[in-house]
Motif scaffolding. Structure first.
Motif, PDB file in Angstrom:
ATOM      1  N   ILE A   1      -5.329   3.245  12.616  1.00 35.00           N
ATOM      2  CA  ILE A   1      -4.828   2.276  11.639  1.00 35.00           C
ATOM      3  C   ILE A   1      -3.779   1.407  12.328  1.00 35.00           C
ATOM      4  O   ILE A   1      -2.834   1.928  12.936  1.00 35.00           O
ATOM      5  N   VAL A   2      -3.947   0.088  12.229  1.00 32.28           N
ATOM      6  CA  VAL A   2      -3.051  -0.825  12.940  1.00 32.28           C
ATOM      7  C   VAL A   2      -2.230  -1.706  12.006  1.00 32.28           C
ATOM      8  O   VAL A   2      -1.356  -2.449  12.463  1.00 32.28           O
ATOM      9  N   ALA A   3      -2.509  -1.647  10.708  1.00 31.21           N
ATOM     10  CA  ALA A   3      -1.738  -2.433   9.743  1.00 31.21           C
ATOM     11  C   ALA A   3      -1.940  -1.847   8.351  1.00 31.21           C
ATOM     12  O   ALA A   3      -2.957  -1.202   8.079  1.00 31.21           O
ATOM     13  N   SER A   4      -0.963  -2.089   7.481  1.00 33.12           N
ATOM     14  CA  SER A   4      -1.060  -1.553   6.118  1.00 33.12           C
ATOM     15  C   SER A   4      -0.125  -2.317   5.179  1.00 33.12           C
ATOM     16  O   SER A   4       0.893  -2.881   5.605  1.00 33.12           O
ATOM     17  N   ALA A   5      -0.487  -2.327   3.922  1.00 36.13           N
ATOM     18  CA  ALA A   5       0.359  -2.881   2.863  1.00 36.13           C
ATOM     19  C   ALA A   5      -0.072  -2.252   1.548  1.00 36.13           C
ATOM     20  O   ALA A   5      -1.222  -1.821   1.404  1.00 36.13           O
ATOM     21  N   SER A   6       0.834  -2.207   0.601  1.00 35.70           N
ATOM     22  CA  SER A   6       0.558  -1.546  -0.681  1.00 35.70           C
ATOM     23  C   SER A   6       0.800  -2.485  -1.850  1.00 35.70           C
ATOM     24  O   SER A   6       1.777  -3.237  -1.858  1.00 35.70           O
ATOM     25  N   LEU A   7      -0.104  -2.421  -2.826  1.00 38.40           N
ATOM     26  CA  LEU A   7       0.104  -3.063  -4.122  1.00 38.40           C
ATOM     27  C   LEU A   7       0.236  -1.954  -5.155  1.00 38.40           C
ATOM     28  O   LEU A   7      -0.672  -1.138  -5.306  1.00 38.40           O
ATOM     29  N   ILE A   8       1.379  -1.916  -5.820  1.00 38.70           N
ATOM     30  CA  ILE A   8       1.612  -0.940  -6.873  1.00 38.70           C
ATOM     31  C   ILE A   8       1.612  -1.689  -8.202  1.00 38.70           C
ATOM     32  O   ILE A   8       2.360  -2.658  -8.373  1.00 38.70           O
TER      33      ILE A   8
ATOM     34  N   GLY B   1       2.786  -6.550 -10.608  1.00 38.00           N
ATOM     35  CA  GLY B   1       2.415  -6.050  -9.296  1.00 38.00           C
ATOM     36  C   GLY B   1       3.597  -6.041  -8.342  1.00 38.00           C
ATOM     37  O   GLY B   1       4.410  -6.969  -8.337  1.00 38.00           O
ATOM     38  N   HIS B   2       3.701  -4.990  -7.563  1.00 43.58           N
ATOM     39  CA  HIS B   2       4.729  -4.882  -6.530  1.00 43.58           C
ATOM     40  C   HIS B   2       4.040  -4.738  -5.176  1.00 43.58           C
ATOM     41  O   HIS B   2       3.234  -3.822  -4.993  1.00 43.58           O
ATOM     42  N   ILE B   3       4.345  -5.627  -4.243  1.00 41.46           N
ATOM     43  CA  ILE B   3       3.840  -5.496  -2.881  1.00 41.46           C
ATOM     44  C   ILE B   3       4.908  -4.819  -2.034  1.00 41.46           C
ATOM     45  O   ILE B   3       6.061  -5.256  -2.003  1.00 41.46           O
ATOM     46  N   GLU B   4       4.514  -3.742  -1.373  1.00 35.51           N
ATOM     47  CA  GLU B   4       5.474  -2.933  -0.626  1.00 35.51           C
ATOM     48  C   GLU B   4       4.884  -2.473   0.696  1.00 35.51           C
ATOM     49  O   GLU B   4       3.674  -2.524   0.912  1.00 35.51           O
ATOM     50  N   ASP B   5       5.765  -2.000   1.566  1.00 35.26           N
ATOM     51  CA  ASP B   5       5.387  -1.323   2.814  1.00 35.26           C
ATOM     52  C   ASP B   5       4.398  -2.123   3.654  1.00 35.26           C
ATOM     53  O   ASP B   5       3.358  -1.625   4.087  1.00 35.26           O
TER      54      ASP B   5
ATOM     55  N   LEU C   1      -3.135  -9.337   4.807  1.00 34.87           N
ATOM     56  CA  LEU C   1      -2.789  -8.279   3.851  1.00 34.87           C
ATOM     57  C   LEU C   1      -2.045  -8.838   2.646  1.00 34.87           C
ATOM     58  O   LEU C   1      -2.351  -8.489   1.494  1.00 34.87           O
ATOM     59  N   ILE C   2      -1.077  -9.707   2.891  1.00 36.90           N
ATOM     60  CA  ILE C   2      -0.298 -10.278   1.780  1.00 36.90           C
ATOM     61  C   ILE C   2      -1.197 -11.098   0.867  1.00 36.90           C
ATOM     62  O   ILE C   2      -1.155 -10.966  -0.363  1.00 36.90           O
ATOM     63  N   GLU C   3      -2.025 -11.944   1.447  1.00 35.76           N
ATOM     64  CA  GLU C   3      -2.884 -12.795   0.619  1.00 35.76           C
ATOM     65  C   GLU C   3      -3.937 -11.966  -0.120  1.00 35.76           C
ATOM     66  O   GLU C   3      -4.254 -12.253  -1.277  1.00 35.76           O
ATOM     67  N   THR C   4      -4.447 -10.943   0.522  1.00 36.93           N
ATOM     68  CA  THR C   4      -5.428 -10.073  -0.131  1.00 36.93           C
ATOM     69  C   THR C   4      -4.812  -9.388  -1.338  1.00 36.93           C
ATOM     70  O   THR C   4      -5.406  -9.371  -2.435  1.00 36.93           O
TER      71      THR C   4
ATOM     72  N   LEU D   1      -6.433  -8.416 -11.087  1.00 36.81           N
ATOM     73  CA  LEU D   1      -6.175  -7.282 -11.977  1.00 36.81           C
ATOM     74  C   LEU D   1      -5.406  -7.675 -13.234  1.00 36.81           C
ATOM     75  O   LEU D   1      -5.213  -6.852 -14.120  1.00 36.81           O
ATOM     76  N   GLY D   2      -4.971  -8.942 -13.302  1.00 34.54           N
ATOM     77  CA  GLY D   2      -4.305  -9.426 -14.504  1.00 34.54           C
ATOM     78  C   GLY D   2      -2.800  -9.288 -14.507  1.00 34.54           C
ATOM     79  O   GLY D   2      -2.178  -9.319 -15.578  1.00 34.54           O
ATOM     80  N   CYS D   3      -2.186  -9.155 -13.352  1.00 34.71           N
ATOM     81  CA  CYS D   3      -0.722  -9.062 -13.292  1.00 34.71           C
ATOM     82  C   CYS D   3      -0.097 -10.395 -13.687  1.00 34.71           C
ATOM     83  O   CYS D   3      -0.567 -11.452 -13.252  1.00 34.71           O
ATOM     84  N   TYR D   4       0.952 -10.335 -14.500  1.00 38.96           N
ATOM     85  CA  TYR D   4       1.601 -11.580 -14.921  1.00 38.96           C
ATOM     86  C   TYR D   4       2.602 -12.069 -13.883  1.00 38.96           C
ATOM     87  O   TYR D   4       2.975 -13.251 -13.870  1.00 38.96           O
ATOM     88  N   LYS D   5       3.041 -11.190 -12.989  1.00 41.53           N
ATOM     89  CA  LYS D   5       3.854 -11.621 -11.858  1.00 41.53           C
ATOM     90  C   LYS D   5       3.766 -10.576 -10.748  1.00 41.53           C
ATOM     91  O   LYS D   5       3.399  -9.421 -10.978  1.00 41.53           O
ATOM     92  N   ILE D   6       4.086 -11.032  -9.534  1.00 42.18           N
ATOM     93  CA  ILE D   6       4.036 -10.174  -8.350  1.00 42.18           C
ATOM     94  C   ILE D   6       5.400 -10.259  -7.674  1.00 42.18           C
ATOM     95  O   ILE D   6       5.923 -11.357  -7.461  1.00 42.18           O
ATOM     96  N   THR D   7       5.970  -9.131  -7.341  1.00 35.56           N
ATOM     97  CA  THR D   7       7.279  -9.114  -6.706  1.00 35.56           C
ATOM     98  C   THR D   7       7.229  -8.349  -5.394  1.00 35.56           C
ATOM     99  O   THR D   7       6.344  -7.531  -5.157  1.00 35.56           O
TER     100      THR D   7
END
Length: 232
Positions: free
Chosen positions: A145-152, A165-169, A185-188, A196-202
Protein backbone atom coordinates in the motif's frame (compact mmCIF):
# COMPACT_ATOMS: atom_id res chain seq x y z
CA UNK A 1 -54.86 -20.16 0.17
CA UNK A 2 -51.84 -22.06 -1.05
CA UNK A 3 -48.61 -20.36 -0.07
CA UNK A 4 -45.30 -21.36 -1.58
CA UNK A 5 -42.17 -20.48 0.38
CA UNK A 6 -38.93 -20.90 -1.55
CA UNK A 7 -35.49 -20.05 -0.18
CA UNK A 8 -32.66 -19.40 -2.58
CA UNK A 9 -28.93 -19.49 -1.93
CA UNK A 10 -27.35 -16.23 -0.68
CA UNK A 11 -23.54 -16.20 -0.57
CA UNK A 12 -22.69 -19.15 1.66
CA UNK A 13 -25.95 -19.13 3.56
CA UNK A 14 -28.31 -21.87 2.51
CA UNK A 15 -31.18 -22.62 4.85
CA UNK A 16 -33.69 -24.13 2.49
CA UNK A 17 -33.28 -24.66 -1.24
CA UNK A 18 -36.22 -25.22 -3.54
CA UNK A 19 -38.27 -26.36 -0.57
CA UNK A 20 -42.03 -25.92 -0.92
CA UNK A 21 -44.68 -25.72 1.74
CA UNK A 22 -48.37 -25.53 1.00
CA UNK A 23 -50.29 -24.08 3.89
CA UNK A 24 -54.06 -23.86 4.13
CA UNK A 25 -55.09 -21.31 6.71
CA UNK A 26 -57.39 -18.34 7.02
CA UNK A 27 -55.00 -16.71 9.53
CA UNK A 28 -51.91 -14.86 8.23
CA UNK A 29 -50.48 -15.26 11.74
CA UNK A 30 -50.53 -19.05 11.39
CA UNK A 31 -48.76 -18.78 8.07
CA UNK A 32 -45.96 -16.63 9.47
CA UNK A 33 -45.60 -18.87 12.53
CA UNK A 34 -45.23 -21.83 10.21
CA UNK A 35 -42.65 -19.92 8.18
CA UNK A 36 -40.41 -19.03 11.12
CA UNK A 37 -40.77 -22.47 12.67
CA UNK A 38 -39.51 -23.93 9.41
CA UNK A 39 -36.47 -21.64 9.56
CA UNK A 40 -35.73 -22.73 13.11
CA UNK A 41 -36.19 -26.40 12.20
CA UNK A 42 -33.65 -26.15 9.40
CA UNK A 43 -31.20 -23.84 11.17
CA UNK A 44 -28.73 -26.70 11.48
CA UNK A 45 -28.38 -26.57 7.68
CA UNK A 46 -27.15 -22.98 7.76
CA UNK A 47 -23.50 -22.14 7.28
CA UNK A 48 -21.60 -19.19 8.69
CA UNK A 49 -22.02 -16.10 6.49
CA UNK A 50 -19.13 -15.29 4.19
CA UNK A 51 -17.50 -12.05 5.35
CA UNK A 52 -16.16 -9.87 2.56
CA UNK A 53 -12.47 -9.01 2.60
CA UNK A 54 -13.23 -5.45 1.40
CA UNK A 55 -14.40 -2.69 3.70
CA UNK A 56 -16.89 -1.57 1.04
CA UNK A 57 -17.74 -2.22 -2.59
CA UNK A 58 -15.02 -0.97 -4.96
CA UNK A 59 -17.66 -0.15 -7.59
CA UNK A 60 -18.65 2.88 -5.50
CA UNK A 61 -15.28 4.38 -6.43
CA UNK A 62 -15.17 3.24 -10.05
CA UNK A 63 -18.66 4.52 -10.89
CA UNK A 64 -18.05 8.10 -9.73
CA UNK A 65 -18.50 10.80 -12.35
CA UNK A 66 -15.03 12.32 -12.71
CA UNK A 67 -16.27 14.80 -15.30
CA UNK A 68 -17.47 16.85 -12.32
CA UNK A 69 -14.05 17.18 -10.72
CA UNK A 70 -13.06 20.49 -9.13
CA UNK A 71 -9.33 19.83 -9.50
CA UNK A 72 -8.18 18.55 -12.87
CA UNK A 73 -5.87 15.54 -12.91
CA UNK A 74 -3.49 15.19 -15.83
CA UNK A 75 -2.98 12.09 -17.93
CA UNK A 76 -6.51 10.79 -17.49
CA UNK A 77 -5.84 9.73 -13.90
CA UNK A 78 -9.04 8.48 -12.20
CA UNK A 79 -10.09 5.70 -9.78
CA UNK A 80 -10.17 3.10 -12.57
CA UNK A 81 -6.80 4.25 -13.89
CA UNK A 82 -4.67 5.69 -11.07
CA UNK A 83 -1.39 5.17 -12.91
CA UNK A 84 0.82 2.40 -14.27
CA UNK A 85 1.21 -0.44 -11.82
CA UNK A 86 -1.24 1.08 -9.34
CA UNK A 87 -4.70 0.08 -8.13
CA UNK A 88 -7.08 2.32 -6.19
CA UNK A 89 -9.61 0.38 -4.12
CA UNK A 90 -11.27 -0.09 -0.75
CA UNK A 91 -9.20 -1.23 2.22
CA UNK A 92 -9.04 -5.02 2.53
CA UNK A 93 -8.47 -7.11 5.61
CA UNK A 94 -5.28 -8.58 4.10
CA UNK A 95 -3.79 -5.08 3.77
CA UNK A 96 -2.37 -5.58 7.23
CA UNK A 97 0.37 -7.63 5.58
CA UNK A 98 0.66 -5.17 2.68
CA UNK A 99 2.05 -2.35 4.79
CA UNK A 100 -1.12 -0.34 5.42
CA UNK A 101 -0.06 0.54 8.97
CA UNK A 102 3.42 1.46 7.73
CA UNK A 103 1.84 4.08 5.46
CA UNK A 104 -0.19 5.49 8.34
CA UNK A 105 3.01 5.65 10.40
CA UNK A 106 4.36 8.20 7.89
CA UNK A 107 1.46 10.43 8.92
CA UNK A 108 1.12 9.93 12.67
CA UNK A 109 1.78 7.57 15.55
CA UNK A 110 0.08 4.20 14.96
CA UNK A 111 0.97 2.43 18.18
CA UNK A 112 0.82 -1.30 18.88
CA UNK A 113 -1.70 -2.84 16.46
CA UNK A 114 -1.16 -6.60 16.05
CA UNK A 115 -2.98 -8.43 13.26
CA UNK A 116 -5.73 -9.71 15.57
CA UNK A 117 -6.51 -6.18 16.74
CA UNK A 118 -6.40 -4.87 13.16
CA UNK A 119 -8.86 -7.48 11.95
CA UNK A 120 -11.21 -6.87 14.90
CA UNK A 121 -11.25 -3.14 14.11
CA UNK A 122 -11.78 -3.87 10.41
CA UNK A 123 -14.78 -6.12 11.13
CA UNK A 124 -16.20 -3.54 13.51
CA UNK A 125 -16.08 -0.89 10.78
CA UNK A 126 -17.49 -3.35 8.29
CA UNK A 127 -20.41 -4.01 10.64
CA UNK A 128 -21.43 -0.33 10.30
CA UNK A 129 -22.01 -0.05 6.54
CA UNK A 130 -22.21 3.43 5.08
CA UNK A 131 -19.86 4.88 7.67
CA UNK A 132 -16.21 4.08 6.94
CA UNK A 133 -14.73 4.46 3.46
CA UNK A 134 -10.99 3.89 3.85
CA UNK A 135 -9.51 4.01 0.37
CA UNK A 136 -6.01 2.86 -0.54
CA UNK A 137 -3.67 2.75 -3.51
CA UNK A 138 -1.73 -0.48 -3.99
CA UNK A 139 1.49 -0.87 -5.95
CA UNK A 140 0.59 -4.03 -7.84
CA UNK A 141 4.26 -4.83 -8.51
CA UNK A 142 5.41 -4.84 -4.90
CA UNK A 143 1.99 -5.67 -3.42
CA UNK A 144 2.40 -2.80 -0.95
CA UNK A 145 0.00 0.00 0.00
CA UNK A 146 1.52 3.31 -1.09
CA UNK A 147 -1.27 5.80 -0.31
CA UNK A 148 -4.45 6.04 1.73
CA UNK A 149 -7.24 8.39 2.78
CA UNK A 150 -10.45 7.97 4.75
CA UNK A 151 -13.98 9.30 4.39
CA UNK A 152 -15.99 9.01 7.59
CA UNK A 153 -19.73 9.62 7.22
CA UNK A 154 -21.55 11.05 10.24
CA UNK A 155 -25.32 10.69 10.24
CA UNK A 156 -27.27 13.73 11.44
CA UNK A 157 -30.78 14.75 12.40
CA UNK A 158 -30.16 18.30 11.18
CA UNK A 159 -30.40 19.35 7.53
CA UNK A 160 -33.38 17.06 7.01
CA UNK A 161 -31.66 14.05 8.61
CA UNK A 162 -28.69 14.39 6.27
CA UNK A 163 -25.08 13.37 6.83
CA UNK A 164 -21.70 15.02 7.01
CA UNK A 165 -18.47 13.72 5.53
CA UNK A 166 -15.06 13.94 7.18
CA UNK A 167 -11.90 13.36 5.15
CA UNK A 168 -9.07 12.15 7.35
CA UNK A 169 -5.69 10.41 7.38
CA UNK A 170 -4.53 11.44 3.93
CA UNK A 171 -1.06 10.07 3.29
CA UNK A 172 1.13 9.18 0.30
CA UNK A 173 4.33 7.17 0.55
CA UNK A 174 7.56 9.13 0.29
CA UNK A 175 8.48 6.97 -2.72
CA UNK A 176 5.28 7.85 -4.62
CA UNK A 177 5.16 11.62 -4.39
CA UNK A 178 4.54 13.46 -7.65
CA UNK A 179 2.14 10.84 -9.06
CA UNK A 180 -1.03 12.83 -8.22
CA UNK A 181 -2.11 10.19 -5.70
CA UNK A 182 -2.95 12.75 -3.03
CA UNK A 183 -5.09 14.70 -5.49
CA UNK A 184 -6.73 11.50 -6.73
CA UNK A 185 -7.65 10.36 -3.22
CA UNK A 186 -9.05 13.74 -2.17
CA UNK A 187 -11.12 14.16 -5.32
CA UNK A 188 -12.36 10.57 -5.17
CA UNK A 189 -13.55 10.95 -1.58
CA UNK A 190 -14.99 14.38 -2.39
CA UNK A 191 -17.15 12.92 -5.16
CA UNK A 192 -18.01 9.88 -3.06
CA UNK A 193 -19.27 12.09 -0.22
CA UNK A 194 -21.44 14.03 -2.68
CA UNK A 195 -22.73 10.76 -4.16
CA UNK A 196 -23.65 9.56 -0.66
CA UNK A 197 -25.67 12.71 -0.02
CA UNK A 198 -23.44 14.55 2.44
CA UNK A 199 -24.50 18.16 2.92
CA UNK A 200 -20.93 19.22 3.66
CA UNK A 201 -17.42 17.77 3.77
CA UNK A 202 -14.81 18.80 6.31
CA UNK A 203 -11.16 18.13 6.98
CA UNK A 204 -8.38 19.36 9.24
CA UNK A 205 -5.10 20.51 7.76
CA UNK A 206 -2.03 22.54 8.56
CA UNK A 207 -1.99 26.16 7.41
CA UNK A 208 0.79 25.23 4.97
CA UNK A 209 -1.59 22.83 3.18
CA UNK A 210 -4.49 25.25 2.98
CA UNK A 211 -3.84 26.23 -0.65
CA UNK A 212 -3.73 22.59 -1.72
CA UNK A 213 -7.18 21.80 -0.31
CA UNK A 214 -8.70 25.02 -1.64
CA UNK A 215 -8.19 23.57 -5.13
CA UNK A 216 -10.86 20.97 -4.25
CA UNK A 217 -13.48 23.50 -3.16
CA UNK A 218 -12.62 23.62 0.53
CA UNK A 219 -12.50 26.98 2.23
CA UNK A 220 -11.71 28.26 5.69
CA UNK A 221 -14.83 29.13 7.67
CA UNK A 222 -15.02 31.39 10.68
CA UNK A 223 -14.87 28.58 13.18
CA UNK A 224 -12.38 27.61 15.84
CA UNK A 225 -11.13 24.05 15.81
CA UNK A 226 -10.69 22.74 19.33
CA UNK A 227 -9.35 19.39 20.48
CA UNK A 228 -9.05 17.63 23.82
CA UNK A 229 -6.36 15.01 23.27
CA UNK A 230 -6.64 12.12 25.71
CA UNK A 231 -3.45 10.36 24.55
CA UNK A 232 -1.07 10.42 21.58
Amino acid sequence: DRIKIVHSRFDKISILTDLQYCVSSESPRDVFLFYFQSLEHHSSMAEEPCLSNSLFDDSLLYNLDFSATTCQLSGGVCPKSPGEGLCLRALRVEDFSRGFLDILAQLTKVGDVPQEKFEAQFRSMQASPGTHYITVVEDTTSGKIVASASLIVERKFIHSASQRGHIEDVVVSDQCRGKQLGKLLIETLNLLAIHLGCYKITLDCAESNRGFYEKFGFKHENSLFMCRRIFD
